[in-house]
Design an enzyme around this catalytic site. Structure first.
Site, PDB file in Angstrom:
ATOM      1  N   ALA A   1      -1.890   4.522  -4.494  1.00 14.82           N
ATOM      2  CA  ALA A   1      -2.591   3.291  -4.868  1.00 14.82           C
ATOM      3  C   ALA A   1      -2.114   2.134  -3.997  1.00 14.82           C
ATOM      4  CB  ALA A   1      -2.339   2.981  -6.346  1.00 14.82           C
ATOM      5  N   GLN A   2      -2.804   0.997  -4.128  1.00 17.59           N
ATOM      6  CA  GLN A   2      -2.360  -0.232  -3.467  1.00 17.59           C
ATOM      7  C   GLN A   2      -2.581  -1.394  -4.423  1.00 17.59           C
ATOM      8  OE1 GLN A   2      -4.889  -0.043   0.042  1.00 17.59           O
ATOM      9  NE2 GLN A   2      -6.174  -1.725  -0.692  1.00 17.59           N
TER      10      GLN A   2
ATOM     11  N   SER B   1       0.845  -1.195   0.000  1.00 14.17           N
ATOM     12  CA  SER B   1       0.000   0.000   0.000  1.00 14.17           C
ATOM     13  C   SER B   1       0.879   1.242   0.000  1.00 14.17           C
ATOM     14  CB  SER B   1      -0.904  -0.004   1.237  1.00 14.17           C
ATOM     15  OG  SER B   1      -1.654   1.179   1.314  1.00 14.17           O
ATOM     16  N   ALA B   2       0.532   2.203  -0.854  1.00 16.94           N
ATOM     17  CA  ALA B   2       1.277   3.470  -0.921  1.00 16.94           C
ATOM     18  C   ALA B   2       0.291   4.630  -0.923  1.00 16.94           C
ATOM     19  CB  ALA B   2       2.162   3.488  -2.166  1.00 16.94           C
ATOM     20  N   SER B   3       0.816   5.831  -1.088  1.00 15.20           N
ATOM     21  CA  SER B   3      -0.022   7.021  -0.929  1.00 15.20           C
ATOM     22  C   SER B   3      -1.046   7.183  -2.045  1.00 15.20           C
ATOM     23  CB  SER B   3       0.861   8.269  -0.874  1.00 15.20           C
ATOM     24  OG  SER B   3       1.706   8.317  -1.999  1.00 15.20           O
TER      25      SER B   3
ATOM     26  N   LYS C   1      -3.512  -3.250  -9.474  1.00 14.69           N
ATOM     27  CA  LYS C   1      -3.210  -1.977  -8.813  1.00 14.69           C
ATOM     28  C   LYS C   1      -4.453  -1.096  -8.856  1.00 14.69           C
ATOM     29  CE  LYS C   1       0.462   1.510  -8.600  1.00 14.69           C
ATOM     30  NZ  LYS C   1       1.781   1.892  -9.145  1.00 14.69           N
TER      31      LYS C   1
ATOM     32  N   ASP D   1      12.093   6.117 -11.639  1.00 11.14           N
ATOM     33  CA  ASP D   1      11.772   5.869 -10.226  1.00 11.14           C
ATOM     34  C   ASP D   1      12.413   4.552  -9.792  1.00 11.14           C
ATOM     35  OD1 ASP D   1      10.662   6.544  -7.807  1.00 11.14           O
ATOM     36  OD2 ASP D   1       8.688   5.730  -8.247  1.00 11.14           O
TER      37      ASP D   1
END
Length: 544
Positions: free
Chosen positions: A135-136, A131-133, A155, A290
């Site tokens: 999306a998850q 989980s990220a800011s 996603k 990234d």
């Protein structure tokens, strides 16, 4: 201003004041309003007086939430803007946030697909894999027909994230606009440009189709390559807020111990990281921007011939042919210690103004870069070289080049990763042949013919119009020449008139002063001055 906006502003002010972020600002008339905020919210004391500013800034951004965390992560790569101690602190920001409900994720997926999830997938795990800011991801198996299934990850964009992002961006722009007024160095930070760059990156991440398109292109560029593997995207199931991709299994690139236990050729793995980067930049003009350790894995099945696996292609960089050539030549010139060439490259590329003083520019590069060569070439940091070049160029009004900022950030990741895997990695020894070969290819006959071939359709389309265009240009040139003659005549006439008026005025002044002082001067001197004044006036009168 809506109530939610006021609440958000209060939280931003509260967090910044409680971490003492305002105390770095100088005391002047522009910061008086900020000090008033401190007095107005007297109950919000600085609770972290004994902590370094970089740490306080990191903790403040962490508390403000995902959008500010991602801003801090981006700022950590802008070492041309911040001291190392602040950038190092911001690099510690973690994008891990609490997962939202798996049931909500299911609803999002079904809404995007327009049917029940079970029609397309089995074994959907409502517990998020990560989980990220923004999306998850969830794991599942995609039905391929004839009782075949493929392991995938889905996603899903966070629900209702758009309003929060819009509100936070609005306040970021307001704060960025204030910085130049608050302290002298604020102009150098070019804060509004930084937020514009951040907004573009953020908006790309909010449309998962951008990530899908980037992944497809990167996968095509490295299809069947032993160096890099990009998971397959299932385009039929990809939408703005949902994408489906092949699930991969690999060893995290940061897990050096497991890689060594697996018998991985660490030297080759480190060198391939550099080769992958320069291949993306100079061959493809399209690079994964990234590539931090969380997005890179190593295929466990080929330890003697290690292959990277790249995920999360939401942020990519692109370079045009001009940028690539100038960048490659600047690197080669730097390592040859030809600082004049480095300076000239920056001007020719349009990165700094055309009227830049090359002598001063060269000397500035020499003063900053020459101490680097006190180290052996194998220990010189490519990312530090690029950073030094940018820092010097910024002093000569280099405009922010987003593509070069992404390049520097990615190079920083790759270099750090390579030396973590194999501390003896000689980055220049690995990269120089690649750069030299690429530059040699750019000046060969093969490339010249290739460029001419690419221009043929344009030439075929416009060649029939060439005689007419040429005649129009000649007529225009004749008209411009006539206009220039007329302008020159008018200028000459104006200059003659100005000269005439000057002489007339001098004559009148001499005559007037003599008349004014007539009684105080001997008669002979007065008569002589009258005569001089009259003659000067007469000369002016007779001038054409």
């Amino acid at each position: 201003m809506k109530l939610n906006d006021i609440k958000r502003l209060y939280k931003i002010v509260r967090v910044f004041l409680s971490y003492g972020i305002d105390e770095i600002l100088p005391h002047n008339k522009y910061t008086r309003s900020i000090r008033c905020w401190r007095m107005l919210f007297f109950w919000l004391k600085n609770k972290h007086k004994n902590k370094a500013f970089g740490l306080c800034l990191r903790l403040a951004l962490q508390e403000l939430g995902p959008v500010w965390i991602k801003l801090g992560q981006m700022l950590s790569t802008r070492r041309d803007l911040f001291p190392a101690e602040i950038a190092d602190e911001l690099a510690l920001l973690q994008d891990n946030v609490e997962a939202f409900s798996g049931k909500i994720a299911r609803q999002q997926i079904e809404q995007a697909l327009g049917s029940s999830l079970e029609n397309w997938f089995t074994d959907f795990d409502e517990n998020a894999l990560a989980s990220a800011s923004i999306a998850q991801v969830h794991t599942a198996k995609l039905k391929l027909g004839e009782e075949q299934e493929k392991e995938v990850v889905i996603k899903v964009l966070r629900p209702n994230i758009q309003p929060q992002i819009e509100a936070d961006l609005s306040w970021m722009y307001k704060l960025a606009g204030l910085l130049p007024k608050l302290f002298r160095e604020g102009y150098r930070l070019r804060a509004v440009e930084v937020i514009q760059e951040y907004e573009k990156t953020l908006r790309d991440e909010l449309d998962l189709r951008v990530e899908m398109a980037n992944a497809i292109k990167l996968r095509e560029n490295f299809l069947d390559s032993p160096m890099l593997y990009i998971p397959k995207m299932y385009e039929a199931f990809c939408h703005k807020n949902v994408i489906v991709m092949e699930r991969i299994y690999g060893i995290p690139v940061s897990d050096v111990e497991t890689l060594q236990r697996n018998g991985t050729d660490m030297k080759l793995l480190a060198e391939r990281g550099v080769q992958v980067f320069f291949t993306q930049v100079f061959r493809d003009s399209f690079f994964h921007a990234d590539m931090h350790p969380g997005n890179i894995f190593v295929n466990p099945h080929y330890p003697e011939n290690p292959q990277y696996i790249g995920i999360d292609c939401g942020i990519v960089g692109k370079l045009n042919e001009s940028d690539k050539r100038y960048l490659a030549e600047s690197f080669v010139a730097f390592f040859n210690r030809d600082y004049r060439r480095v300076a000239q490259m920056h001007v020719d590329a349009g990165w700094t103004p055309q009227d830049t003083n090359i002598d001063d520019f060269e000397q500035a590069f020499r003063e900053v870069c020459e101490p680097i060569f006190a180290k052996p070439l194998s220990e010189i940091s490519f990312a530090q070289v690029l950073l030094n070049l940018f820092n010097v160029a910024r002093e000569f009004n280099m405009q922010v080049q987003p593509q070069l900022v992404l390049l520097q950030k990615t190079l920083l990741y790759i270099e750090g990763l390579g030396r973590q895997l194999y501390p003896q990695l000689d980055l220049w020894d690995t990269a120089k042949p690649f750069l030299q070969n690429w530059l040699n290819e750019q000046i060969g006959m093969k490339v010249t013919f290739k460029k001419l071939k690419a221009k043929l359709p344009y030439l075929q389309e416009h060649l029939p119009d060439f005689p007419e265009t040429l005649m129009d240009a000649l007529k225009q040139q004749k008209f411009i020449s006539q206009q220039l003659v007329e302008i020159n005549k008018k200028l000459a006439k104006q200059q003659r008139w100005q000269k005439k008026m000057f002489v007339l005025i001098v004559g009148i002044v001499i005559f007037s002063v003599t008349l004014w002082q007539f009684a105080a001067l001997p008669l002979a001197i007065s008569a002589g001055l009258f005569l001089v004044g009259f003659l000067v006036w007469l000369i002016g009168f007779l001038l054409p």
